[in-house]
Motif scaffolding. Structure first.
Motif, PDB file in Angstrom:
ATOM      1  N   LYS A 106       0.780  -1.213  -0.055  1.00 52.87           N
ATOM      2  CA  LYS A 106      -0.133  -0.094  -0.055  1.00 52.87           C
ATOM      3  C   LYS A 106       0.917   1.237  -0.099  1.00 52.87           C
ATOM      4  N   GLY A 107       2.129   1.053   0.232  1.00 48.12           N
ATOM      5  CA  GLY A 107       3.049   2.195   0.310  1.00 48.12           C
ATOM      6  C   GLY A 107       2.660   3.170   1.473  1.00 48.12           C
ATOM      7  N   LEU A 108       3.234   4.548   1.440  1.00 45.99           N
ATOM      8  CA  LEU A 108       2.901   5.427   2.422  1.00 45.99           C
ATOM      9  C   LEU A 108       2.068   6.670   1.726  1.00 45.99           C
ATOM     10  N   PRO A 109       0.876   7.198   1.874  1.00 48.33           N
ATOM     11  CA  PRO A 109       0.418   8.213   1.366  1.00 48.33           C
ATOM     12  C   PRO A 109       1.047   9.519   1.202  1.00 48.33           C
ATOM     13  N   SER A 110       1.330   9.932  -0.073  1.00 50.08           N
ATOM     14  CA  SER A 110       1.911  11.127  -0.489  1.00 50.08           C
ATOM     15  C   SER A 110       3.617  10.972  -0.131  1.00 50.08           C
ATOM     16  N   VAL A 111       3.922   9.932   0.178  1.00 51.57           N
ATOM     17  CA  VAL A 111       5.505   9.793   0.242  1.00 51.57           C
ATOM     18  C   VAL A 111       5.885   8.634  -0.622  1.00 51.57           C
ATOM     19  N   PRO A 113       4.650   5.436  -3.251  1.00 54.90           N
ATOM     20  CA  PRO A 113       3.394   5.039  -3.979  1.00 54.90           C
ATOM     21  C   PRO A 113       3.087   3.789  -3.742  1.00 54.90           C
ATOM     22  N   PRO A 114       1.818   3.272  -3.995  1.00 50.76           N
ATOM     23  CA  PRO A 114       1.283   1.836  -3.596  1.00 50.76           C
ATOM     24  C   PRO A 114       1.886   1.069  -4.950  1.00 50.76           C
ATOM     25  N   LEU A 115       1.881  -0.282  -4.631  1.00 50.50           N
ATOM     26  CA  LEU A 115       2.190  -1.074  -5.615  1.00 50.50           C
ATOM     27  C   LEU A 115       1.106  -2.027  -6.025  1.00 50.50           C
ATOM     28  N   ASP A 116       0.013  -2.067  -4.938  1.00 50.62           N
ATOM     29  CA  ASP A 116      -1.146  -3.072  -5.006  1.00 50.62           C
ATOM     30  C   ASP A 116      -1.868  -2.040  -5.900  1.00 50.62           C
ATOM     31  N   VAL A 121       2.253  -1.249 -12.145  1.00 55.25           N
ATOM     32  CA  VAL A 121       2.850  -2.430 -11.814  1.00 55.25           C
ATOM     33  C   VAL A 121       1.916  -3.674 -12.796  1.00 55.25           C
ATOM     34  N   THR A 122       0.748  -3.397 -12.883  1.00 58.80           N
ATOM     35  CA  THR A 122      -0.163  -4.513 -13.450  1.00 58.80           C
ATOM     36  C   THR A 122      -0.047  -4.352 -14.935  1.00 58.80           C
ATOM     37  N   THR A 123       0.544  -3.382 -15.654  1.00 58.18           N
ATOM     38  CA  THR A 123       0.340  -3.284 -16.746  1.00 58.18           C
ATOM     39  C   THR A 123       0.817  -4.418 -17.808  1.00 58.18           C
ATOM     40  N   ILE A 124       0.253  -4.454 -18.949  1.00 57.67           N
ATOM     41  CA  ILE A 124       0.626  -5.308 -19.919  1.00 57.67           C
ATOM     42  C   ILE A 124       1.914  -5.007 -20.434  1.00 57.67           C
ATOM     43  N   ASN A 125       2.275  -3.948 -20.423  1.00 57.71           N
ATOM     44  CA  ASN A 125       3.866  -3.321 -20.667  1.00 57.71           C
ATOM     45  C   ASN A 125       4.665  -3.610 -19.623  1.00 57.71           C
ATOM     46  N   TYR A 126       4.978  -5.118 -19.407  1.00 57.70           N
ATOM     47  CA  TYR A 126       5.775  -5.361 -18.216  1.00 57.70           C
ATOM     48  C   TYR A 126       7.081  -4.667 -18.323  1.00 57.70           C
ATOM     49  N   GLU A 127       7.579  -3.945 -19.153  1.00 54.02           N
ATOM     50  CA  GLU A 127       9.118  -3.279 -19.210  1.00 54.02           C
ATOM     51  C   GLU A 127       8.921  -2.057 -18.308  1.00 54.02           C
ATOM     52  N   LEU A 128       7.672  -1.317 -18.160  1.00 51.61           N
ATOM     53  CA  LEU A 128       7.621  -0.433 -17.048  1.00 51.61           C
ATOM     54  C   LEU A 128       8.075  -0.780 -15.578  1.00 51.61           C
ATOM     55  N   PRO A 129       7.605  -1.726 -15.135  1.00 56.04           N
ATOM     56  CA  PRO A 129       8.108  -2.094 -13.779  1.00 56.04           C
ATOM     57  C   PRO A 129       9.477  -2.519 -13.709  1.00 56.04           C
ATOM     58  N   VAL A 168       9.741  -8.720 -10.157  1.00 52.80           N
ATOM     59  CA  VAL A 168       8.705  -7.976 -10.668  1.00 52.80           C
ATOM     60  C   VAL A 168       7.419  -9.054 -10.894  1.00 52.80           C
ATOM     61  N   THR A 169       7.803 -10.323 -10.909  1.00 52.49           N
ATOM     62  CA  THR A 169       6.846 -11.220 -11.026  1.00 52.49           C
ATOM     63  C   THR A 169       5.905 -11.454  -9.657  1.00 52.49           C
ATOM     64  N   TYR A 170       6.863 -11.411  -8.384  1.00 48.68           N
ATOM     65  CA  TYR A 170       5.893 -11.175  -7.364  1.00 48.68           C
ATOM     66  C   TYR A 170       5.097 -10.024  -7.120  1.00 48.68           C
ATOM     67  N   ILE A 171       5.560  -8.685  -7.252  1.00 50.94           N
ATOM     68  CA  ILE A 171       4.664  -7.657  -7.145  1.00 50.94           C
ATOM     69  C   ILE A 171       3.491  -7.656  -8.085  1.00 50.94           C
ATOM     70  N   ARG A 172       3.699  -8.357  -9.416  1.00 51.82           N
ATOM     71  CA  ARG A 172       2.705  -8.451 -10.347  1.00 51.82           C
ATOM     72  C   ARG A 172       1.518  -9.448 -10.037  1.00 51.82           C
ATOM     73  N   GLY A 173       1.757 -10.133  -9.026  1.00 53.13           N
ATOM     74  CA  GLY A 173       1.087 -11.193  -8.610  1.00 53.13           C
ATOM     75  C   GLY A 173       0.636 -11.032  -7.249  1.00 53.13           C
ATOM     76  N   ALA A 174       1.112 -10.271  -6.164  1.00 52.24           N
ATOM     77  CA  ALA A 174       0.734 -10.227  -4.863  1.00 52.24           C
ATOM     78  C   ALA A 174      -0.498  -9.233  -4.735  1.00 52.24           C
ATOM     79  N   TRP A 175      -0.727  -9.388  -3.516  1.00 51.18           N
ATOM     80  CA  TRP A 175      -1.930  -8.719  -3.003  1.00 51.18           C
ATOM     81  C   TRP A 175      -3.349  -8.758  -3.957  1.00 51.18           C
ATOM     82  N   SER A 176      -3.549  -7.772  -4.399  1.00 50.03           N
ATOM     83  CA  SER A 176      -4.893  -7.904  -5.351  1.00 50.03           C
ATOM     84  C   SER A 176      -4.273  -7.909  -6.963  1.00 50.03           C
ATOM     85  N   ASN A 177      -3.217  -7.885  -7.158  1.00 53.36           N
ATOM     86  CA  ASN A 177      -2.635  -7.918  -8.580  1.00 53.36           C
ATOM     87  C   ASN A 177      -2.752  -9.633  -8.993  1.00 53.36           C
ATOM     88  N   LYS A 178      -2.945  -9.423 -10.146  1.00 47.69           N
ATOM     89  CA  LYS A 178      -3.124 -10.959 -10.965  1.00 47.69           C
ATOM     90  C   LYS A 178      -2.563 -10.899 -12.280  1.00 47.69           C
TER      91      LYS A 178
END
Length: 215
Positions: A106-111, A113-116, A121-129, A168-178
């Motif tokens: 979830k990160g820290l607000p305004s400090v 950014p969240p990854l969930d 993070v979840t974009t099809i363009n995996y090159e960004l993360p 990258v694979t972990y953050i793209r599949g963790a929490w609510s990310n699929k």
């Protein structure tokens, strides 16, 4: 009577023994013949034993090779390759990222950014993360409607391609990310593609322009 007296007596057979030298020669030849037959028979037997031993050894070697081949094949088989330890992306995240983005993503607000549920993070363009994590980011980026203007460190020098892929694979599949997984080959391709970028990315505008927009 006088005519009869002039006739010679009939010859008589003399009893002359064989000379000793001839007897010794015959005895010697006999002993040599017996010895030759004896030793020749042993040599033939030994030769046959040697041939038999060689054949047995060759058969044993063939059997040994046949027994080793399945083992060698098993070591080179896909099943053996599965025994390689898989890199733990979650462990890398806990060590490198959780202090800022938190274990919840979830990160820290305004400090930070969240990854969930982040499109970056979840974009099809995996090159960004991949590019953000590998080269870092300095400058403005908008995540979930909130602007962030901090410093994201680069991990491309401290993590291998396989470790970057696992993270990258972990953050793209963790929490609510699929989202889908990213391989080490994907990471390598992206790094080569953007190898001219030697410093951190400056902001999201540069990212979108050179790497592409999140989709």
């Amino acid at each position: 009577m006088q005519s009869q007296s002039r006739e010679k007596n009939d010859p008589q057979e003399l009893n002359n023994p064989i000379p000793y030298s001839i007897s010794a020669l015959i005895l010697g030849l006999t002993l040599w013949a017996v010895s030759y037959i004896f030793w020749t028979s042993h040599t033939v037997e030994e030769t046959n034993e040697i041939k038999q031993y060689a054949q047995t050894s060759n058969q044993a070697a063939v059997k040994s090779t046949a027994s080793v081949e399945p083992i060698a094949k098993s070591l080179a088989s896909p099943v053996a390759k599965k025994s390689v330890i898989k890199i733990d992306g979650k462990a890398i995240y806990s060590e490198k990222c959780s202090a800022c983005h938190q274990s919840t993503g979830k990160g820290l607000p305004s400090v930070f950014p969240p990854l969930d549920a982040s499109k970056w993070v979840t974009t099809i363009n995996y090159e960004l993360p991949v590019q953000i994590i590998a080269k870092g980011l300095m400058g403005k980026i908008t995540v979930a409607g909130t602007d962030y203007n901090g410093v994201m460190p680069a991990f491309g020098q401290s993590l291998s391609n396989a470790e970057l892929a696992a993270l990258v694979t972990y953050i793209r599949g963790a929490w609510s990310n699929k989202s889908t997984e990213v391989s080490a080959e994907d990471v390598a391709t992206s790094l080569v593609k953007h190898s001219e970028q030697l410093s951190s990315w400056t902001n999201e505008v540069q990212l979108v322009e050179l790497v592409g927009a999140p989709k």
